[in-house]
Design a protein around this motif. Structure first.
Motif, PDB file in Angstrom:
ATOM      1  N   LYS A   6       3.373   5.383  -9.026  1.00 41.74           N
ATOM      2  CA  LYS A   6       2.569   4.278  -9.539  1.00 41.74           C
ATOM      3  C   LYS A   6       3.369   3.341 -10.439  1.00 41.74           C
ATOM      4  CE  LYS A   6      -1.018   6.070  -7.525  1.00 41.74           C
ATOM      5  NZ  LYS A   6      -0.680   6.270  -6.146  1.00 41.74           N
ATOM      6  N   VAL A  63       4.327  -0.961  -5.396  1.00 43.64           N
ATOM      7  CA  VAL A  63       4.125   0.161  -6.307  1.00 43.64           C
ATOM      8  C   VAL A  63       4.604   1.413  -5.583  1.00 43.64           C
ATOM      9  CG1 VAL A  63       2.398   1.497  -7.561  1.00 43.64           C
ATOM     10  CG2 VAL A  63       2.137  -0.971  -7.351  1.00 43.64           C
ATOM     11  N   TYR A  96       5.448  13.511  -5.990  1.00 48.11           N
ATOM     12  CA  TYR A  96       4.474  12.430  -5.880  1.00 48.11           C
ATOM     13  C   TYR A  96       3.806  12.302  -4.518  1.00 48.11           C
ATOM     14  CZ  TYR A  96       6.465  10.911 -10.288  1.00 48.11           C
ATOM     15  OH  TYR A  96       6.882  10.857 -11.575  1.00 48.11           O
ATOM     16  N   GLU A 147       5.237   5.798  -5.267  1.00 53.08           N
ATOM     17  CA  GLU A 147       4.320   6.936  -5.317  1.00 53.08           C
ATOM     18  C   GLU A 147       4.004   7.365  -6.739  1.00 53.08           C
ATOM     19  OE1 GLU A 147       6.829   6.877  -3.103  1.00 53.08           O
ATOM     20  OE2 GLU A 147       5.844   7.107  -1.162  1.00 53.08           O
TER      21      GLU A 147
END
Length: 85
Positions: free
Chosen positions: A25, A21, A51, A23
């Motif tokens: 998400k 994943v 991020y 930064e």
């Protein structure tokens, strides 16, 4: 109208599934420590980004350096500073 058969592709179906994943998400691919460090050095960011903060990025770089031999770290940094490829 576009021909759906002509532009159909199976290439995306053959790609491996993301295993990490990022930064933001979102789905991503995990990089080997050497590759990840080289990307941080090549982009030269280490500033606050949308991020990740500068502190988070520096923390990640320091953790990566702990996993990599010092010769690789030195060669990668020298390449980035000198502009060599």
């Amino acid at each position: 109208m576009a021909n759906r058969v002509l532009f159909r592709s199976i290439a995306g179906k053959l790609l491996p599934k993301p295993d990490a994943v990022n930064e933001a998400k979102g789905p991503a691919y995990a990089l080997a420590p050497k590759h990840a460090l080289a990307q941080y050095i090549a982009t030269g960011c280490l500033n606050s980004t949308f991020y990740a903060s500068a502190e988070e990025q520096l923390s990640k770089v320091m953790a990566l350096c702990g996993e990599i031999d010092s010769e690789f770290i030195a060669r990668t940094q020298f390449s980035a500073v000198s502009g060599a490829g």
